[in-house]
Each structure stands twice: as C-alpha cells, then as structure tokens.
Design an enzyme around this catalytic site. Structure first.
Site: not given
Ligand code: IPE
Ligand code: IPE
Ligand code: MG
Length: 244
Positions: A12, A15-17, A29, A58, A61, A63, A123, A187, A199
């Site tokens: 997250d 956008g702010r960055w 992004h 979900t 969408w 935005r 991985l 969350l 955690e």
C-alpha cells in the site's frame, strides 16, 4: 522461531508516494511493481516457501476507470516480461481472486505464467488479484452448500478443514506474517479467515520505498514474536496455587 513459511504483503501507498512527487498515481504503481519484483526475488533467495502479494482488491474496481485500466496494463506487461525470470528463479506463480472480471489480455497473461511456472519447486508466489476475502468466503459457503444439497457431505461433517479446502488459498498454509506498508493498520478484506493467528507488521514506509532491508526488519521483528495460539508459553508452567 526463525523464518515465516508464508509471508503475505499488503502493498500500500503507491498513490501517496506519487502524490508526494507531484506525479500521477499510476507513476506510483509502476515504481511499486519494480519494488514487488525485487521483494519477490529477495523472498526467494531467503528461502521463504510462500509469498502472497495483495495486488488488486475487489473494492479497487471502484477506482477511476483510468487508474484501473492502467493497473491492468502494468500487470499484463509485468507478467509478459517476468515469466521467463520466474522460471529461471524456480518460482511457481498462481493467483487468487475473481479472474472472470479481468480483461481478457490480463487473464491470458496469467494463464501463460501459471502454465510456464507449473513445474517450479521453489517459492510459491501468489498474486491476490481482484481478490476479496468476504467474496472468497461467500463462494466457499456456496460450494459447500451445493455439496450438501447433492448429498456428498452432511452438515455435521463441515469442519475447519472442509472450509479450509474450499477457500481459494488452499493448499497454501495460513500466513505466518502479514506486512502492510504506508501506515494503514487494517486488513482491507485480505485473508480474513487465514489471518486468525498471523503476526502483523505495520510500517510507515510507502510501498515504492520498501527495500530488502525493510523486509529484513520485518523478518527480525517476526523472529522476536512469541506465538501462543491461545495457550501458555512452554516456560510458563509454574502456576501458583489458587487461594482457598
Ligand atoms: C496500493 O497503493 C496499490 C493498489 C491498491 C492497487 P494505493 O494505490 O492504494 O496507494 P495509496 O494508498 O492511495 O497511497
Ligand atoms: C488494499 O489497499 C489493497 C491493495 C493493497 C491491493 P487499499 O488502498 O485499496 O485499501 P484501503 O482502501 O486503504 O483500505
Ligand atoms: Mg491504498
């Protein structure tokens, strides 16, 4: 306690960055995707077995259409460019979420990456895409109800493991560590069932600024945590007698 077997990250703050740099959100992004690439490699090199990245919810969408289309474009470009690398690094790629809502081009790119990496044994990389945990649980309930209606199982047979196997995350184990960047402490509809004993690690760092050393800080913090799962810790058994 050592290393988590499964790390889930809510990436997250893109956008702010961008906003801080007076650039459009999509610029964030693009940088965020580069960071994701680095962190995937870093987790793989550290021997992490499972990594889930929350890439698109979900609710995302809703935005502005422009941002959504650009996110989809970035995603398919990433998959087309990176699949070869994933194979090289022995990373197996998969996706959770409602793929039927994705543009055909993105869905095809996903299909190809899954196919190309299906034999990889390192991985296990999961993208949560068009993912919402409530929608996932709703779908699981529906699937189980259908099995009951068809007489395949009885209501009394529905236990935690039946529910677990009906979720899209199956058979990946529950996340041991959930990281969220950008200072938000929620969350946002991510892995609600699976996070029962995870955690949490929250950091103010915006996702485009997140580095390998931030990842190591999170891993160090995790190693210090005492997970009790509702029990008492093993060196805490000398109970005093109850007063009469
Ligand atoms: C996370 O960054 C990326 C996605 C949700 C797709 P945001 O786009 O949510 O960035 P902020 O939270 O607005 O800064
Ligand atoms: C959660 O971030 C989804 C992803 C990181 C993909 P959001 O930015 O969408 O969440 P809210 O709106 O702040 O809760
Ligand atoms: Mg956000």
């Amino acid at each position: 306690m050592g290393m988590p077997k499964h790390i889930a990250i809510i990436m997250d703050g893109n956008g702010r960055w961008a906003q801080l740099k007076r650039r459009p959100r999509t610029f964030g992004h693009i940088k965020g995707t580069r960071v994701a690439k680095k962190i995937i490699t870093a987790c793989s090199r550290r021997g992490i077995k499972n990594l889930t990245l929350y890439a698109f919810s979900t609710e995302n969408w809703f935005r502005p259409q422009e941002e959504v289309s650009l996110l989809m474009l970035i995603l398919s470009r990433y998959l087309k460019r990176e699949t070869e690398n994933l194979v090289k690094e022995n990373i197996r790629f998969s996706v959770i979420g409602d793929l039927s809502r994705l543009p055909l081009d993105v869905a095809n790119a996903i299909e190809k990456s899954i196919e190309a990496t299906s034999q990889c044994t390192g991985l296990n990389l999961v993208f949560a895409l068009s993912y919402g945990s409530r929608q996932e649980i709703t779908q699981a309930v529906r699937d189980i109800a259908e099995k009951v209606a068809a007489g395949e199982i009885s209501p009394a047979e529905i236990d935690e493991s039946v529910i677990n196997s009906a979720l899209s995350t199956f058979p990946t184990p529950d996340p041991d560590l959930i990281i969220r960047t950008s200072g938000e402490q929620r969350l946002s509809n991510f892995l609600l069932w699976q996070a029962a004993y995870s955690e949490f690690y929250f950091t103010e760092v915006l996702w485009p600024n997140f580095t390998e050393s931030h990842l190591d800080e999170a891993l160090q913090a995790f190693a210090m945590r005492q997970r009790r799962y509702g029990k008492v810790s093993s060196n805490d058994n000398n109970h005093e007698k109850l007063p009469n």
